[in-house]
Design a protein around this motif. Structure first.
Motif, PDB file in Angstrom:
ATOM      1  N   PHE A  89       0.830  -1.207   0.000  1.00  0.00           N
ATOM      2  CA  PHE A  89       0.000   0.000   0.000  1.00  0.00           C
ATOM      3  C   PHE A  89       0.866   1.259   0.000  1.00  0.00           C
ATOM      4  CE2 PHE A  89      -2.425   3.361   2.052  1.00  0.00           C
ATOM      5  CZ  PHE A  89      -3.628   3.300   1.376  1.00  0.00           C
ATOM      6  N   GLY A 117      -0.672   0.157  -3.383  1.00  0.00           N
ATOM      7  CA  GLY A 117      -1.679  -0.834  -3.032  1.00  0.00           C
ATOM      8  C   GLY A 117      -1.844  -1.944  -4.050  1.00  0.00           C
ATOM      9  N   LYS A 118      -0.919  -2.082  -4.984  1.00  0.00           N
ATOM     10  CA  LYS A 118      -1.011  -3.142  -5.994  1.00  0.00           C
ATOM     11  C   LYS A 118      -0.476  -4.443  -5.407  1.00  0.00           C
ATOM     12  CE  LYS A 118      -0.350   0.183  -9.752  1.00  0.00           C
ATOM     13  NZ  LYS A 118       0.541   0.613 -10.866  1.00  0.00           N
ATOM     14  N   ALA A 152      -7.696  -6.633  -0.367  1.00  0.00           N
ATOM     15  CA  ALA A 152      -6.754  -5.766  -1.076  1.00  0.00           C
ATOM     16  C   ALA A 152      -6.486  -6.288  -2.481  1.00  0.00           C
ATOM     17  CB  ALA A 152      -5.452  -5.657  -0.294  1.00  0.00           C
ATOM     18  N   SER A 171      -7.538  -4.149  -5.827  1.00  0.00           N
ATOM     19  CA  SER A 171      -6.419  -3.581  -6.579  1.00  0.00           C
ATOM     20  C   SER A 171      -6.281  -4.221  -7.955  1.00  0.00           C
ATOM     21  CB  SER A 171      -5.118  -3.718  -5.798  1.00  0.00           C
ATOM     22  OG  SER A 171      -4.755  -5.075  -5.628  1.00  0.00           O
ATOM     23  N   ARG A 189      -4.662   3.021  -5.174  1.00  0.00           N
ATOM     24  CA  ARG A 189      -4.397   2.976  -3.727  1.00  0.00           C
ATOM     25  C   ARG A 189      -5.706   3.136  -2.939  1.00  0.00           C
ATOM     26  NH1 ARG A 189       0.325   6.645  -1.828  1.00  0.00           N
ATOM     27  NH2 ARG A 189       1.518   4.736  -2.129  1.00  0.00           N
ATOM     28  N   CYS A 210      -7.649  -0.074  -3.158  1.00  0.00           N
ATOM     29  CA  CYS A 210      -7.066  -1.091  -2.276  1.00  0.00           C
ATOM     30  C   CYS A 210      -7.557  -0.901  -0.846  1.00  0.00           C
ATOM     31  CB  CYS A 210      -5.538  -1.008  -2.339  1.00  0.00           C
ATOM     32  SG  CYS A 210      -4.690  -2.125  -1.197  1.00  0.00           S
TER      33      CYS A 210
END
Length: 574
Positions: free
Chosen positions: A116, A121-122, A156, A160, A174, A177
């Motif tokens: 994050f 956040g990927k 998440a 994402s 982000r 996420c």
């Protein structure tokens, strides 16, 4: 003929409208402002994240029908095959880890926090299957771990990955996420407000209004999904909570000191074990965790699982003080072994069990000196749960609201707040305690700190600042000067023979009073990038420009100069 022209005009108009709406949509998402587009996307992705978590919970409920043991006597526990589930689970988790790449073995809340902060956040999709099935096995085989770990990771990943599929700007990825995490927590505990506060206190670690509404909508979606499938259930509403008189607060103060010491001891022990086993082979760590958990389960089966069994013992009608102390030591040891040696799962459930036991022990000791405390054991257990979660995770407000929603009783607010303050002061100032997640990141060597200026630049996409008035020409030396003169101050970009983009400038040689053309190679950034990437590309020379492209580098849609970027930084709006 006229009809064909009208059809062509309609098709052209539709394409132009679609392109305009798409550009306007992406422009809105690139801004650090609340928008309908942002909220709509968060809600859409929250539905997906909630569905994944609901599926996880349903599979957990189904599996627990076959692994739940009713054995109560020591002899029955020894002969029951389910008592040895932690060892079986350790082997299954190890075998599953071999199926995936080593690159995607990291999982859990600390890893999500790293992604994050550093990677917008990927979270890689390849890590989702490992988290889903390994955490499911860990919970089913009675390791002392909680459900929120997989909920946060899977939430998440779901949000994402979808954001990347939609090719959203990185600053919006982000936010998506964070929204997916909120949906996952709310779908797990049916506690939407606690989910929002947990995301802000632990993951985002700052309050921004354009984050708040997407995260809140996602938490609502997660809670509604949970209520549709499992009903409007508050997990701890059976705990008998009685409003405590004000003359008991001095005793609560002493209880806060005890809780602070216990939380500090737990944090330091867990982090020491984590650091010790960090470089050991995974199979060794899992077998050690499985062996310790199995041995504890043979003697104290109530110490296993996420924490519900420990809470049940803490609030039983006539608990034995020495049994609760032994159960507390067993629960702490089982949790430290599981989390410290890398068993996938969360920490909140075990912290609730430990906190409930500490609260019940404090209540029993106090009632021996002051008999009037005896009816308030339930309240003491809830206060202990709140303080342990708040201190260990450095999330006091999320802990307070979580227990408020899980017990569905507002009478815990004042005493829980009163106890949490001395507990925090003792742990953080007296024993130099820190958040478990931050310390885990340091032990694992994962970055999480971002300079304030860079953090501000990451909140805006390049589409916010890019200059859309520019000229792109092919390489032709005879025409470049004429193009530059007619550009009327607009940037002129040259596509050279190698299909690279260069900036064309007219430079005046003062000592000869002559003008010459100069060309400088430019760095290209996708329109999903943030202003931070533009800053990093230009900061070394503190001059120049970058070009922004859509989909491919050949489709240039804008230019950002160092001067414009510097003006944005100095404006104080980051």
């Amino acid at each position: 003929m006229q009809l064909k022209l009208n059809k062509a005009a309609i098709i052209h108009a539709k394409r132009a409208t679609r392109k305009y709406l798409n550009n306007e949509f992406r422009d809105k998402l690139s801004q650090a402002k609340i928008s309908v587009q942002l909220c709509a996307l968060a809600l859409l992705f929250a539905v997906i994240a909630s569905s994944v978590i609901i599926l996880f919970r349903l599979m957990l409920v189904w599996a627990e029908q076959y692994t739940h043991s009713d054995a109560t006597s020591f002899n029955n526990v020894l002969t029951d095959w389910r008592s040895y589930l932690p060892l079986i689970g350790a082997l299954l988790i190890w075998l599953l880890s071999l199926l995936g790449s080593k690159r995607y073995r990291r999982m859990g809340i600390a890893y999500v926090l790293h992604r994050f902060k550093i990677h917008y956040g990927k979270v890689p999709l390849q890590s989702a299957a490992g988290q889903f099935f390994q955490a499911l096995i860990a919970l089913v085989t009675n390791f002392s771990v909680g459900r929120e770990g997989p909920a946060i990771h899977l939430g998440a990943v779901s949000a994402s990955v979808m954001a990347e599929k939609f090719k959203l700007p990185d600053n919006s990825v982000r936010i998506m996420c964070a929204s997916g995490i909120a949906a996952g927590i709310a779908a797990t505990f049916n506690a939407p407000l606690a989910a929002v506060l947990f995301v802000f206190e632990v993951i985002v670690r700052e309050y921004k209004i354009h984050y708040f509404f997407p995260i809140m909508l996602s938490a609502i979606c997660g809670a509604v999904s949970s209520q549709i499938v499992f009903g409007n259930v508050h997990e701890y509403d059976l705990i008998n909570v009685i409003r405590i008189p004000l003359d008991h607060y001095p005793i609560l103060l002493l209880g806060g000191l005890g809780l602070g010491c216990t939380a500090a001891l737990f944090n330091h022990s867990l982090l020491k074990v984590t650091a010790k086993g960090q470089h050991w082979p995974l199979i060794y760590r899992l077998l050690i965790a499985g062996s310790i958990t199995t041995l504890i389960g043979l003697v104290l089966p109530q110490a296993l699982g996420s924490g519900d069994l420990a809470i049940h013992e803490a609030i039983s009608e006539s608990p034995n003080l020495w049994f609760l102390i032994a159960l507390l030591l067993g629960k702490m040891l089982a949790t430290i072994a599981a989390i410290g040696f890398g068993v996938p799962g969360g920490l909140i459930g075990p912290l609730y069990g430990i906190g409930a036991l500490v609260g019940a022990i404090l209540a029993l000791i106090s009632s021996a000196l002051f008999p009037s405390i005896a009816p308030y054991v339930g309240l003491y257990t809830v206060i202990g749960m709140t303080a342990m979660m708040g201190v260990c995770l450095s999330a006091p407000l999320a802990a307070l609201v979580a227990l408020l929603e899980l017990t569905n009783d507002a009478s815990i607010i004042l005493p829980a707040m009163f106890v949490t303050i001395p507990a925090f002061l003792v742990a953080y100032q007296g024993f130099n305690t820190s958040s478990i997640f931050i310390k885990q990141l340091e032990i694992m060597g994962l970055e999480y700190k971002v300079a304030p200026m860079n953090q501000g630049l990451q909140k805006k996409g390049v589409r916010v600042l890019m200059n859309r008035r520019f000229v792109v020409v092919n390489d032709d030396d005879e025409l470049l000067l004429e193009v530059l003169k007619r550009a009327e101050g607009r940037p002129v970009l040259v596509r050279n023979a190698d299909h690279q983009i260069e900036m064309l400038r007219l430079e005046i040689q003062s000592f000869e009073d002559e003008t010459t053309l100069s060309r400088h190679l430019m760095v290209g950034l996708p329109d999903s990038a943030t202003l931070n990437e533009a800053y990093e590309a230009l900061a070394a020379k503190r001059s120049g420009e970058v070009y922004i492209y859509r989909n491919t580098p050949n489709n240039v849609i804008g230019v950002i100069s160092w001067a414009n970027l510097l003006q944005e930084i100095r404006s104080g709006q980051l």
